[in-house]
Design an enzyme around this catalytic site. Structure first.
Site, PDB file in Angstrom:
ATOM      1  CG  PHE A 149      48.687  37.895  40.966  1.00  0.00           C
ATOM      2  CD1 PHE A 149      47.998  38.474  39.914  1.00  0.00           C
ATOM      3  CD2 PHE A 149      50.073  37.914  40.941  1.00  0.00           C
ATOM      4  CE1 PHE A 149      48.671  39.064  38.856  1.00  0.00           C
ATOM      5  CE2 PHE A 149      50.763  38.501  39.874  1.00  0.00           C
ATOM      6  CZ  PHE A 149      50.052  39.075  38.833  1.00  0.00           C
ATOM      7  CG  ASP A 205      48.959  40.279  47.746  1.00  0.00           C
ATOM      8  OD1 ASP A 205      48.746  41.506  47.597  1.00  0.00           O
ATOM      9  OD2 ASP A 205      49.759  39.640  47.045  1.00  0.00           O
ATOM     10  CE1 TYR A 247      52.183  46.865  40.135  1.00  0.00           C
ATOM     11  CE2 TYR A 247      54.141  46.807  41.514  1.00  0.00           C
ATOM     12  CZ  TYR A 247      53.149  46.151  40.826  1.00  0.00           C
ATOM     13  OH  TYR A 247      53.117  44.789  40.843  1.00  0.00           O
ATOM     14  CE  LYS A 248      48.954  45.260  40.922  1.00  0.00           C
ATOM     15  NZ  LYS A 248      48.981  43.934  41.562  1.00  0.00           N
ATOM     16  NE  ARG A 252      42.509  43.827  35.815  1.00  0.00           N
ATOM     17  CZ  ARG A 252      43.660  43.634  36.461  1.00  0.00           C
ATOM     18  NH1 ARG A 252      43.683  42.903  37.559  1.00  0.00           N
ATOM     19  NH2 ARG A 252      44.786  44.135  36.012  1.00  0.00           N
TER      20      ARG A 252
HETATM   21  C1  LIG Z   1      50.078  42.973  41.094  1.00  0.00           C
HETATM   22  C2  LIG Z   1      50.201  41.774  41.970  1.00  0.00           C
HETATM   23  C3  LIG Z   1      51.439  41.144  42.181  1.00  0.00           C
HETATM   24  C4  LIG Z   1      52.675  41.598  41.444  1.00  0.00           C
HETATM   25  O1  LIG Z   1      53.832  41.316  42.145  1.00  0.00           O
HETATM   26  P1  LIG Z   1      55.180  42.067  41.739  1.00  0.00           P
HETATM   27  O2  LIG Z   1      56.233  41.335  42.486  1.00  0.00           O
HETATM   28  O3  LIG Z   1      55.030  43.491  42.152  1.00  0.00           O
HETATM   29  O4  LIG Z   1      55.332  41.961  40.262  1.00  0.00           O
HETATM   30  C5  LIG Z   1      51.500  40.082  43.081  1.00  0.00           C
HETATM   31  N1  LIG Z   1      50.394  39.656  43.723  1.00  0.00           N
HETATM   32  C6  LIG Z   1      49.177  40.217  43.535  1.00  0.00           C
HETATM   33  C7  LIG Z   1      47.985  39.712  44.260  1.00  0.00           C
HETATM   34  C8  LIG Z   1      49.047  41.278  42.628  1.00  0.00           C
HETATM   35  O5  LIG Z   1      47.849  41.811  42.390  1.00  0.00           O
END
Ligand SMILES: *Cc1c(COP(=O)(O)O)cnc(C)c1O
Length: 398
Positions: free
Chosen positions: A114, A185, A210-211, A357
């Protein structure tokens, strides 16, 4: 199977007429959350005022909720703490891990990661200066790229676009063989399938709530530090609540005990209360059942969509072991197709350049939902109803 998924579905407040296949981006609202948050606001904040930090246990909430999350990710009790956003937790884990491998400065990651994780790593490398670098390779090349120059391997276990999944134990074995540390992660893993952090040799891990954990927009992230590293890991963001004795108000910083040293500042109590209530949903859930049901839903969707829409190309690996809990298809007009689908009540999302997705979680998605969603997608493609200007105008959030 011992888990009653019809019962877990009833624990969610889903809008009528919506099939929600985007819980991998923002989990839906568990019914117990609104009442719990209202009570935290009126009975705790409203009546206790500042006394709530002790009387309502607010100060203990990050570690207490962390222990509940620990069970879902195969972590030892006392190894997970909540707080801040995932991007911040990536920074903390990475900075601590880097410092624990002296004489090396390379962070190895992959091009499927990400962007925020890569931006954070890049920013840290620039702060640390010469001798530090971020190296990215294709996801399939990660194992071969782990050599004696690498200090930290930083990977998102499940690819946010395709759902492709790394082999956690294999990466750990290779990283540890060359003396590197691992930062996982788990954004698309925690709550999506069983994770075995302790068993699979993780050093650090981070993820969001939050996911798949359904804490609501902006819910706090978590960080895991393996017990064997906790006494040595130095928090790069040394805030007062990570101090050994915050209320001594000492002028010098001494890291706190265990994983609580990764706390930074005042925790978001309302969001933690929401998460705490949302985690009740998991009480009767066997994660092996969750995985089996998730794969069955995914396979059913793949078969129906491939049967009816030859123009969509599957982007998710077919082998069960190589994927998480989402299914992605590619199409050059993916954005417009997804908007047309959402207009009909089937909510997934789009990731540039061409990914549609769909997240599957048996907690509130069943076979009828999958059949109906696939049926609508097939119809949209057959009739070309997506091909309208209003479906092609990009919104700020896709
Ligand atoms: C959703 C997601 C994020 C989002 O990070 P936030 O700091 O919560 O906005 C970061 N890394 C990955 C791999 C994600 O899927």
């Amino acid at each position: 199977m011992t888990t009653d998924f019809a019962a877990t579905k009833r624990l969610f407040d889903l809008p009528a007429g919506v099939i929600y296949l985007d819980g991998n981006s923002l989990g839906p609202l568990p019914k117990s959350v609104a009442e719990r948050v209202a009570q935290t606001i009126t009975a705790e904040w409203g009546q206790m005022l500042i006394r709530g930090w002790n009387a309502a246990g607010w100060m203990d909430l990050p570690a207490r909720v962390g222990d509940r999350v620990a069970r879902l990710i195969g972590a030892e009790p006392g190894s997970v703490v909540m707080g801040d956003t995932l991007s911040i937790k990536v920074y903390q884990a990475l900075a601590s891990a880097l410092e624990m491998v002296p004489g090396r400065g390379v962070i190895l990651s992959d091009t499927g990661n990400f962007p925020s994780d890569l931006y954070i790593a890049d920013g840290l490398v620039r702060t640390l200066g010469p001798g530090h670098a971020l190296r990215t390779v294709a996801p399939e090349e990660v194992l071969a790229a782990i050599d004696e120059t690498v200090a930290v391997v930083m990977l998102t276990e499940t690819d946010y676009r395709t759902g492709r999944r790394h082999d956690m134990a294999a990466v750990a074995a290779r990283a540890h063989e060359v003396g590197a540390l691992l930062v996982w992660d788990l954004a698309h893993s925690a709550g999506a399938f069983p994770v075995h952090l302790a068993q699979d040799g993780a050093d650090f891990a981070v993820g969001c709530s939050y996911k798949y954990l359904n804490s609501g927009p902006g819910g706090p992230a978590f960080i895991y530090v393996a017990p064997r590293h906790q006494a040595r890991a130095r928090p790069a963001l040394s805030g007062w609540l990570g101090h050994e004795a915050p209320f001594a108000f000492d002028l010098d910083y001494r890291p706190g005990h265990g994983v609580e040293r990764m706390r930074v500042g005042t925790p978001p109590i309302l969001q933690l209360a929401a998460l705490d209530a949302a985690l009740d949903v998991w009480e009767g859930v066997d994660l092996a059942d969750l995985r089996a049901a998730s794969l069955a839903l995914q396979d059913r969707f793949i078969a129906a969509v491939e049967g009816g829409c030859p123009e969509l190309r599957l982007a998710t690996p077919r082998a069960h072991a190589d994927r998480g809990s989402q299914v992605s298809f590619r199409h050059p007009e993916g954005y417009a197709i997804m908007q047309a689908l959402i207009a009909e009540g089937v909510i997934g999302d789009f990731r540039a350049p061409d990914i549609l997705r769909f997240g599957f979680t048996p907690l509130y998605i069943d076979r009828l939902d999958v059949d109906r969603a696939a049926e609508i997608l097939v119809r949209i493609l057959k009739t070309g109803s997506w091909d309208r200007p209003e479906f092609k105008a990009r919104a700020r959030v896709t």
